[in-house]
Each structure stands twice: as structure tokens, then as C-alpha cells.
Design a protein around this motif. Structure first.
Motif, PDB file in Angstrom:
ATOM      1  N   SER A   1       0.828  -1.211   0.000  1.00 62.29           N
ATOM      2  CA  SER A   1       0.000   0.000   0.000  1.00 62.29           C
ATOM      3  C   SER A   1       0.860   1.259   0.000  1.00 62.29           C
ATOM      4  CB  SER A   1      -0.928   0.005   1.219  1.00 62.29           C
ATOM      5  OG  SER A   1      -1.868  -1.045   1.142  1.00 62.29           O
ATOM      6  N   LEU A   2       1.964   1.229   0.766  1.00 61.03           N
ATOM      7  CA  LEU A   2       2.877   2.365   0.775  1.00 61.03           C
ATOM      8  C   LEU A   2       3.484   2.590  -0.607  1.00 61.03           C
ATOM      9  CD1 LEU A   2       4.853   1.984   4.141  1.00 61.03           C
ATOM     10  CD2 LEU A   2       3.426   3.918   3.462  1.00 61.03           C
ATOM     11  N   TYR A   3       3.949   1.501  -1.227  1.00 67.46           N
ATOM     12  CA  TYR A   3       4.536   1.622  -2.552  1.00 67.46           C
ATOM     13  C   TYR A   3       3.504   2.100  -3.564  1.00 67.46           C
ATOM     14  CZ  TYR A   3       8.970  -0.686  -1.354  1.00 67.46           C
ATOM     15  OH  TYR A   3      10.198  -0.973  -0.825  1.00 67.46           O
ATOM     16  N   GLY A   4       2.289   1.568  -3.455  1.00 64.03           N
ATOM     17  CA  GLY A   4       1.244   1.946  -4.399  1.00 64.03           C
ATOM     18  C   GLY A   4       0.857   3.403  -4.290  1.00 64.03           C
ATOM     19  N   ALA A   5       0.889   3.914  -3.068  1.00 65.68           N
ATOM     20  CA  ALA A   5       0.458   5.295  -2.850  1.00 65.68           C
ATOM     21  C   ALA A   5       1.567   6.302  -3.064  1.00 65.68           C
ATOM     22  CB  ALA A   5      -0.104   5.432  -1.431  1.00 65.68           C
ATOM     23  N   PHE A   6       2.803   5.954  -2.677  1.00 66.66           N
ATOM     24  CA  PHE A   6       3.867   6.950  -2.654  1.00 66.66           C
ATOM     25  C   PHE A   6       5.107   6.585  -3.466  1.00 66.66           C
ATOM     26  CE2 PHE A   6       1.544   7.252   1.402  1.00 66.66           C
ATOM     27  CZ  PHE A   6       1.074   8.558   1.297  1.00 66.66           C
ATOM     28  N   GLY A   7       5.191   5.384  -3.999  1.00 66.20           N
ATOM     29  CA  GLY A   7       6.415   4.972  -4.670  1.00 66.20           C
ATOM     30  C   GLY A   7       7.371   4.364  -3.659  1.00 66.20           C
ATOM     31  N   ASP A   8       8.672   4.534  -3.864  1.00 60.11           N
ATOM     32  CA  ASP A   8       9.639   3.933  -2.959  1.00 60.11           C
ATOM     33  C   ASP A   8       9.873   4.818  -1.734  1.00 60.11           C
ATOM     34  OD1 ASP A   8      11.278   6.013  -3.788  1.00 60.11           O
ATOM     35  OD2 ASP A   8      12.499   4.763  -5.107  1.00 60.11           O
ATOM     36  N   LYS A   9      10.794   4.392  -0.871  1.00 63.40           N
ATOM     37  CA  LYS A   9      11.040   5.122   0.371  1.00 63.40           C
ATOM     38  C   LYS A   9      11.517   6.543   0.107  1.00 63.40           C
ATOM     39  CE  LYS A   9      14.553   4.460   3.372  1.00 63.40           C
ATOM     40  NZ  LYS A   9      15.417   3.912   4.456  1.00 63.40           N
ATOM     41  N   GLU A  10      12.345   6.723  -0.914  1.00 60.63           N
ATOM     42  CA  GLU A  10      12.833   8.067  -1.214  1.00 60.63           C
ATOM     43  C   GLU A  10      11.692   8.977  -1.661  1.00 60.63           C
ATOM     44  OE1 GLU A  10      15.828  10.276  -4.352  1.00 60.63           O
ATOM     45  OE2 GLU A  10      16.483   8.375  -3.466  1.00 60.63           O
ATOM     46  N   ASP A  11      10.772   8.436  -2.460  1.00 61.06           N
ATOM     47  CA  ASP A  11       9.619   9.233  -2.884  1.00 61.06           C
ATOM     48  C   ASP A  11       8.802   9.694  -1.680  1.00 61.06           C
ATOM     49  OD1 ASP A  11      10.062   9.098  -5.655  1.00 61.06           O
ATOM     50  OD2 ASP A  11       9.106   7.131  -5.781  1.00 61.06           O
ATOM     51  N   LEU A  12       8.578   8.785  -0.744  1.00 61.52           N
ATOM     52  CA  LEU A  12       7.819   9.137   0.452  1.00 61.52           C
ATOM     53  C   LEU A  12       8.576  10.173   1.272  1.00 61.52           C
ATOM     54  CD1 LEU A  12       5.499   8.828   2.425  1.00 61.52           C
ATOM     55  CD2 LEU A  12       6.592   6.741   3.308  1.00 61.52           C
ATOM     56  N   TYR A  13       9.871   9.990   1.401  1.00 62.61           N
ATOM     57  CA  TYR A  13      10.691  10.956   2.148  1.00 62.61           C
ATOM     58  C   TYR A  13      10.622  12.335   1.512  1.00 62.61           C
ATOM     59  CZ  TYR A  13      14.894  13.161   4.078  1.00 62.61           C
ATOM     60  OH  TYR A  13      15.779  14.033   4.670  1.00 62.61           O
ATOM     61  N   LEU A  14      10.718  12.397   0.193  1.00 64.09           N
ATOM     62  CA  LEU A  14      10.622  13.674  -0.505  1.00 64.09           C
ATOM     63  C   LEU A  14       9.262  14.324  -0.272  1.00 64.09           C
ATOM     64  CD1 LEU A  14      12.393  12.698  -3.834  1.00 64.09           C
ATOM     65  CD2 LEU A  14      13.177  14.447  -2.235  1.00 64.09           C
ATOM     66  N   GLY A  15       8.228  13.492  -0.199  1.00 60.90           N
ATOM     67  CA  GLY A  15       6.904  14.024   0.102  1.00 60.90           C
ATOM     68  C   GLY A  15       6.831  14.632   1.482  1.00 60.90           C
ATOM     69  N   THR A  16       7.506  14.011   2.433  1.00 62.33           N
ATOM     70  CA  THR A  16       7.509  14.566   3.801  1.00 62.33           C
ATOM     71  C   THR A  16       8.302  15.869   3.850  1.00 62.33           C
ATOM     72  OG1 THR A  16       9.466  13.301   4.536  1.00 62.33           O
ATOM     73  CG2 THR A  16       7.307  12.252   4.807  1.00 62.33           C
ATOM     74  N   LEU A  17       9.397  15.940   3.099  1.00 60.96           N
ATOM     75  CA  LEU A  17      10.182  17.178   3.047  1.00 60.96           C
ATOM     76  C   LEU A  17       9.376  18.310   2.415  1.00 60.96           C
ATOM     77  CD1 LEU A  17      13.711  15.925   1.889  1.00 60.96           C
ATOM     78  CD2 LEU A  17      13.076  16.711   4.179  1.00 60.96           C
ATOM     79  N   ALA A  18       8.665  17.992   1.334  1.00 61.10           N
ATOM     80  CA  ALA A  18       7.856  19.015   0.665  1.00 61.10           C
ATOM     81  C   ALA A  18       6.767  19.538   1.593  1.00 61.10           C
ATOM     82  CB  ALA A  18       7.244  18.441  -0.614  1.00 61.10           C
ATOM     83  N   GLY A  19       6.141  18.636   2.339  1.00 56.71           N
ATOM     84  CA  GLY A  19       5.112  19.063   3.272  1.00 56.71           C
ATOM     85  C   GLY A  19       5.661  19.944   4.377  1.00 56.71           C
ATOM     86  N   TYR A  20       6.833  19.580   4.880  1.00 54.36           N
ATOM     87  CA  TYR A  20       7.478  20.388   5.922  1.00 54.36           C
ATOM     88  C   TYR A  20       7.849  21.765   5.377  1.00 54.36           C
ATOM     89  CZ  TYR A  20      10.816  21.661   9.610  1.00 54.36           C
ATOM     90  OH  TYR A  20      11.490  22.310  10.628  1.00 54.36           O
ATOM     91  N   ARG A  21       8.398  21.798   4.170  1.00 56.80           N
ATOM     92  CA  ARG A  21       8.755  23.081   3.551  1.00 56.80           C
ATOM     93  C   ARG A  21       7.526  23.970   3.401  1.00 56.80           C
ATOM     94  NH1 ARG A  21       9.430  22.078  -2.323  1.00 56.80           N
ATOM     95  NH2 ARG A  21       7.175  21.977  -2.015  1.00 56.80           N
ATOM     96  N   ASP A  22       6.434  23.386   2.910  1.00 56.71           N
ATOM     97  CA  ASP A  22       5.224  24.176   2.687  1.00 56.71           C
ATOM     98  C   ASP A  22       4.652  24.701   3.997  1.00 56.71           C
ATOM     99  OD1 ASP A  22       5.554  23.604   0.014  1.00 56.71           O
ATOM    100  OD2 ASP A  22       3.996  22.068  -0.055  1.00 56.71           O
TER     101      ASP A  22
ATOM    102  N   ALA B   1      17.866  16.124   5.740  1.00 55.78           N
ATOM    103  CA  ALA B   1      18.183  16.231   4.312  1.00 55.78           C
ATOM    104  C   ALA B   1      19.652  16.518   4.060  1.00 55.78           C
ATOM    105  CB  ALA B   1      17.320  17.301   3.654  1.00 55.78           C
ATOM    106  N   THR B   2      20.306  17.259   4.952  1.00 60.37           N
ATOM    107  CA  THR B   2      21.729  17.546   4.743  1.00 60.37           C
ATOM    108  C   THR B   2      22.560  16.267   4.750  1.00 60.37           C
ATOM    109  OG1 THR B   2      21.918  18.003   7.117  1.00 60.37           O
ATOM    110  CG2 THR B   2      21.662  19.894   5.652  1.00 60.37           C
ATOM    111  N   ALA B   3      22.120  15.286   5.518  1.00 59.87           N
ATOM    112  CA  ALA B   3      22.868  14.021   5.588  1.00 59.87           C
ATOM    113  C   ALA B   3      22.696  13.185   4.323  1.00 59.87           C
ATOM    114  CB  ALA B   3      22.401  13.214   6.804  1.00 59.87           C
ATOM    115  N   GLU B   4      21.603  13.384   3.606  1.00 54.77           N
ATOM    116  CA  GLU B   4      21.322  12.571   2.418  1.00 54.77           C
ATOM    117  C   GLU B   4      21.653  13.281   1.119  1.00 54.77           C
ATOM    118  OE1 GLU B   4      20.630   9.591   3.169  1.00 54.77           O
ATOM    119  OE2 GLU B   4      20.344  10.099   5.282  1.00 54.77           O
TER     120      GLU B   4
END
Length: 206
Positions: A49-70, A117-120
Motif C-alpha cells: 500500500s505504501l509503494y502503491g500510494a507513494f512509490g519507494d522510500k525516497e519518494d515518500l521521504y521527498l513528500g515529507t520534506l515538501a510538506g514540511y517546507r510548505d 536532508a543535509t545528511a542525504e
């Protein structure tokens, strides 16, 4: 859209709430330290379900970063209310930042973006791009308010809004790192006040 196309796998969950739950895990453990099992447990979604909704772990992480930025940009826009004096604006940015940076169940977590994000950024180009673009967006918000401050006479005509915006942001980043390192609140508040003075000039003595 036909009824057939609508059938797919319906998303029987709140996507925004799921991203927020995932962000909490990434914030505490970092990208590399976060397992799919931990994300599944936090979001109550299994791996498919996670993969279907968000893609891989990096995609989900990027989504969390975008939400935090916004979310951070909204908070910054509110703090930079032009109906208030510039000193109050910059002080409010730091006050709100510290409220976030000093939160955490076990210890102060600092800034989600700076702390993880600085670590990655070295190994993940999309994370690096997200980090750079987010920092530039924060800088631009502050710079716009400083440009207005020059027009209004809150800052001298020779002031450099771009350089001062980078300075204001740098103080904020330092607060994030030092909070995560366990610096006491009173020291961080002293640093924030010094940051306001550096950006706005010292307040007149009463």
C-alpha cells in the motif's frame, strides 16, 4: 472518466495525515535509519500500500520534506506580517522556529529539513535539489520583507536585503543544529536576539 477507470485501488486513507506520520518517523530516525517496517507501523499501511500510494522510500521521504517546507513557508509568511515592525517579524520567525526545534518526545529534534536532508544530499540528488530549493524559498520570503523594510526606512538605504536574508536564515539554521545538539533554551534565545540585532540593527536604548 469512465466507471471502469474509476475502479482502480481506492485510497482509503488520508494522504496528508499519512505523510505527516511518516515525517515523524524520518525526523526521529533519519532517512537511512528508517525502515519500511517502521513506516508501515506508523502509517498503518502495509508495504504494497505504501509503494502503491507513494512509490519507494525516497519518494515518500521527498513528500515529507515538501510538506514540511510548505508548512514552514506558511508559518514564515505569517511571522513576516508587514503590518508589524521588522524587528518583531524576525523575532517571531526565531520564536516559531525554536518552538519546533525544541520539540520531541525524547530530545530536541531541530529542523526536519536541516537535520535529515543535509545528511542525504550527497548521495541523493533529488534530496539535494529539494534542500536547495527549500532554503532558497525561505531566503526569498525574508528578502522580500527586508526589501520592503528598506523602502519604508526601517533599514538604511545602503542595506543589502539579499545578504541580510542569508544572515537571518543562517542564524535560523544555527538554532536548528544547536537545538538538536542539546543547547539550552536560554542560550538559543540569546542567539536569536543577537540575530535580530544583526539583521535589524540594535534597538534604541530606552
Amino acid at each position: 472518466m469512465s466507471e471502469t477507470k474509476k475502479r482502480g485501488r481506492p485510497r482509503a486513507f488520508d494522504e496528508a495525515a499519512t505523510i505527516e506520520k511518516a515525517r515523524e518517523v524520518f525526523w526521529d530516525r533519519g532517512f537511512e535509519g528508517t525502515s519500511l517496517d517502521a513506516l508501515s507501523a506508523a502509517t498503518s499501511l502495509n508495504r504494497p500500500s505504501l509503494y502503491g500510494a507513494f512509490g519507494d522510500k525516497e519518494d515518500l521521504y521527498l513528500g515529507t520534506l515538501a510538506g514540511y517546507r510548505d508548512d514552514s513557508l506558511v508559518a514564515m509568511e505569517e511571522a513576516l506580517d508587514p503590518s508589524l515592525p521588522l524587528r518583531e517579524n524576525i523575532a517571531e520567525i526565531y520564536r516559531r522556529a525554536l518552538s519546533t526545534y525544541l520539540s520531541g518526545e525524547t530530545s530536541a529534534r531541530g529542523c526536519f529539513l536541516i537535520g535529515t536532508a543535509t545528511a542525504e544530499a550527497i548521495q541523493h540528488s533529488r534530496v539535494r535539489d529539494m534542500l536547495r530549493q527549500s532554503l532558497e524559498a525561505f531566503d526569498a520570503e525574508i528578502e522580500a520583507r527586508l526589501m520592503l523594510a528598506v523602502e519604508r526606512g526601517e533599514l538604511p538605504k545602503e542595506a543589502d536585503p539579499k545578504a541580510l536574508s542569508l544572515l537571518a536564515s543562517s542564524v535560523m539554521h544555527s538554532l536548528a543544529v544547536r537545538a538538536r545538539a542539546g543547547a539550552p533554551r536560554d542560550m538559543l534565545e540569546d542567539l536569536a536576539r543577537a540575530g535580530v540585532d544583526m539583521v535589524c540593527g540594535r534597538a534604541p536604548q530606552k
